[in-house]
Design a protein around this motif. Structure first.
Motif, PDB file in Angstrom:
ATOM      1  N   UNK A 307      38.662  45.419  91.416  1.00  0.00           N
ATOM      2  CA  UNK A 307      38.031  46.414  92.291  1.00  0.00           C
ATOM      3  C   UNK A 307      36.517  46.431  92.100  1.00  0.00           C
ATOM      4  N   UNK A 308      36.091  46.371  90.844  1.00  0.00           N
ATOM      5  CA  UNK A 308      34.660  46.381  90.536  1.00  0.00           C
ATOM      6  C   UNK A 308      33.976  45.154  91.144  1.00  0.00           C
ATOM      7  N   UNK A 315      34.376  37.624  94.862  1.00  0.00           N
ATOM      8  CA  UNK A 315      35.810  37.451  95.091  1.00  0.00           C
ATOM      9  C   UNK A 315      36.609  37.666  93.801  1.00  0.00           C
ATOM     10  N   UNK A 316      37.595  38.548  93.868  1.00  0.00           N
ATOM     11  CA  UNK A 316      38.362  38.894  92.667  1.00  0.00           C
ATOM     12  C   UNK A 316      39.233  37.739  92.184  1.00  0.00           C
ATOM     13  N   UNK A 317      39.601  36.816  93.078  1.00  0.00           N
ATOM     14  CA  UNK A 317      40.483  35.722  92.663  1.00  0.00           C
ATOM     15  C   UNK A 317      39.820  34.817  91.629  1.00  0.00           C
ATOM     16  N   UNK A 318      38.502  34.910  91.479  1.00  0.00           N
ATOM     17  CA  UNK A 318      37.817  34.083  90.483  1.00  0.00           C
ATOM     18  C   UNK A 318      38.296  34.398  89.070  1.00  0.00           C
ATOM     19  N   UNK A 319      38.789  35.620  88.862  1.00  0.00           N
ATOM     20  CA  UNK A 319      39.272  35.996  87.534  1.00  0.00           C
ATOM     21  C   UNK A 319      40.510  35.181  87.170  1.00  0.00           C
ATOM     22  N   UNK A 346      49.637  39.670  88.771  1.00  0.00           N
ATOM     23  CA  UNK A 346      49.192  40.947  89.344  1.00  0.00           C
ATOM     24  C   UNK A 346      48.017  40.722  90.289  1.00  0.00           C
ATOM     25  N   UNK A 347      47.083  39.887  89.886  1.00  0.00           N
ATOM     26  CA  UNK A 347      45.918  39.627  90.737  1.00  0.00           C
ATOM     27  C   UNK A 347      46.301  38.844  91.993  1.00  0.00           C
ATOM     28  N   UNK A 348      47.217  37.903  91.846  1.00  0.00           N
ATOM     29  CA  UNK A 348      47.618  37.107  93.010  1.00  0.00           C
ATOM     30  C   UNK A 348      48.429  37.939  93.999  1.00  0.00           C
ATOM     31  N   UNK A 349      49.210  38.895  93.480  1.00  0.00           N
ATOM     32  CA  UNK A 349      50.040  39.732  94.348  1.00  0.00           C
ATOM     33  C   UNK A 349      49.252  40.892  94.941  1.00  0.00           C
ATOM     34  N   UNK A 350      48.074  41.127  94.395  1.00  0.00           N
ATOM     35  CA  UNK A 350      47.263  42.243  94.853  1.00  0.00           C
ATOM     36  C   UNK A 350      46.739  41.956  96.258  1.00  0.00           C
ATOM     37  N   UNK A 351      46.795  42.941  97.161  1.00  0.00           N
ATOM     38  CA  UNK A 351      46.270  42.702  98.524  1.00  0.00           C
ATOM     39  C   UNK A 351      44.816  42.246  98.471  1.00  0.00           C
ATOM     40  N   UNK A 353      41.212  41.965  99.493  1.00  0.00           N
ATOM     41  CA  UNK A 353      40.280  42.781 100.248  1.00  0.00           C
ATOM     42  C   UNK A 353      39.115  41.908 100.694  1.00  0.00           C
ATOM     43  N   UNK A 354      38.715  42.018 101.931  1.00  0.00           N
ATOM     44  CA  UNK A 354      37.569  41.209 102.373  1.00  0.00           C
ATOM     45  C   UNK A 354      36.322  41.578 101.605  1.00  0.00           C
TER      46      UNK A 354
END
Length: 362
Positions: A307-308, A315-319, A346-351, A353-354
């Motif tokens: 979220x942060x 992009x959060x997927x970088x984590x 959890x990150x992959x299943x998370x919706x 967000x643009x």
């Protein structure tokens, strides 16, 4: 207007003053409400506390800067102090109950929740020794030797401080002082407080006051528990190995990310430092999840981190790539790999967000 509506309106007005950095206006609102008869406990817990919570939420959403967050927190702290300083002119409201110590865990800088608990307990007739943020356990123990309180209230907001909390809990109980734990670090339902052997847990200041009012039994004859007595799963040494390997893990993960994302090689020193800090935080929460044997500690942190990042146009997927790099290095540790895989899932299943264009403003 109902009392609840009046309280909510006052909290909204206080937020605006705090967000504007107008300490004089903020203090005036609170002092006028006190003069008009609003109880101080209600001001502390139903007006000021929600404002402070919003400060954190607004920072997380990237709507205020770190500097603004610090300034807002400082204003709230001074308003709480100003209410306390006005108190001697009033008649005591309740008889004296006993003596307690309120302290943050070693390493814990988020002292505002502990301060609110302290002020509520004073209002309810307790003599309170408030030690503030980041109290080293040896100094806490020395203080308890000197004061012999009826209880010690330990506050923690960040779960990475749970191993330090565990040491403090066992040390305090060895002195015969019961421990009441509180704060988000101990889990929403207090499960980590129970796992670490705390005598009781409270969700908030009113809950802490109720626990103390009901009474806490002092621990029996002084005994020093070993960590494995409370957490036998630590016998596998995975937590210890991850903690000891932390510097090497950060360095190797940073190198692996550069291989997978060549653009990182052009990062400035400041960007590399921030990336290394992010990796270190991931490892710290991973280690804590190993310590308490609770995947939620890790997955909830990763969700919060995502979220942060997205609020800051990253992009959060970088984590996920970072988690994969860590798993490659820690493949000989089954509990650790399970946690990393759970975090990635959890990150992959998370919706998704643009990520907004930073040049477009609403």
């Amino acid at each position: 207007m109902s009392p609840s509506d009046a309280t909510a309106e006052l909290s909204d007005r206080l937020w605006q003053a705090v967000a504007d950095g107008d300490e004089h206006r903020a203090a005036g609102l609170v002092h006028q409400a006190a003069a008009d008869g609003m109880e101080e406990e209600r001001l502390l817990l139903d007006v000021i506390a929600p404002v402070q919570e919003k400060v954190g939420l607004e920072w997380a959403a990237d709507r205020i800067t770190v500097a603004q967050e610090h300034a807002a927190t400082a204003i709230n702290e001074r308003i709480v102090a100003s209410l306390a300083h006005r108190r001697p002119t009033r008649e005591p409201r309740t008889p004296r109950q006993g003596r307690v110590t309120v302290s943050c865990i070693d390493g814990e800088w988020h002292a505002f929740p502990a301060r609110l608990v302290s002020e509520v307990l004073v209002l309810r007739g307790w003599q309170v020794d408030y030690l503030g943020a980041q109290t080293p356990t040896p100094h806490l123990v020395a203080h308890l030797h000197h004061t012999d309180p009826d209880a010690i209230l330990l506050s923690g907001s960040i779960s990475t401080h749970l191993p330090a909390a565990h040491a403090a809990i066992t040390a305090c109980q060895a002195l015969g002082v019961p421990v009441l734990a509180g704060g988000r670090a101990f889990g929403r339902d207090g499960r980590h407080a129970r796992a670490l052997g705390a005598d009781r847990w409270a969700a908030d200041a009113r809950g802490a006051a109720a626990v103390l009012q009901a009474g806490l039994e002092r621990p029996g004859p002084a005994t020093i528990r070993q960590v494995a007595d409370d957490l036998p799963h630590l016998a596998d040494q995975e937590y210890t190995m991850v903690v000891l390997s932390r510097p090497q893990l950060v360095k190797q993960t940073l190198s692996d990310l550069e291989s997978r994302f060549p653009a990182m090689r052009a990062y400035t020193d400041a960007q590399r430092e921030r990336t290394a800090e992010d990796i270190a935080h991931i490892i710290d929460f991973l280690a804590t999840a190993l310590y308490v044997d609770d995947p939620d500690v890790f997955t909830e942190f990763l969700t919060w981190t995502a979220d942060i990042l997205e609020a800051r146009h990253v992009p959060a997927h970088s984590v996920v790539t970072g988690l994969e790099a860590l798993a490659d290095q820690l493949r000989e540790f089954p509990r650790t790999v399970d946690l990393l895989q759970a975090g990635g899932a959890v990150l992959c299943d998370r919706p998704t967000r643009p990520v907004p264009d930073p040049d477009i403003h609403a």
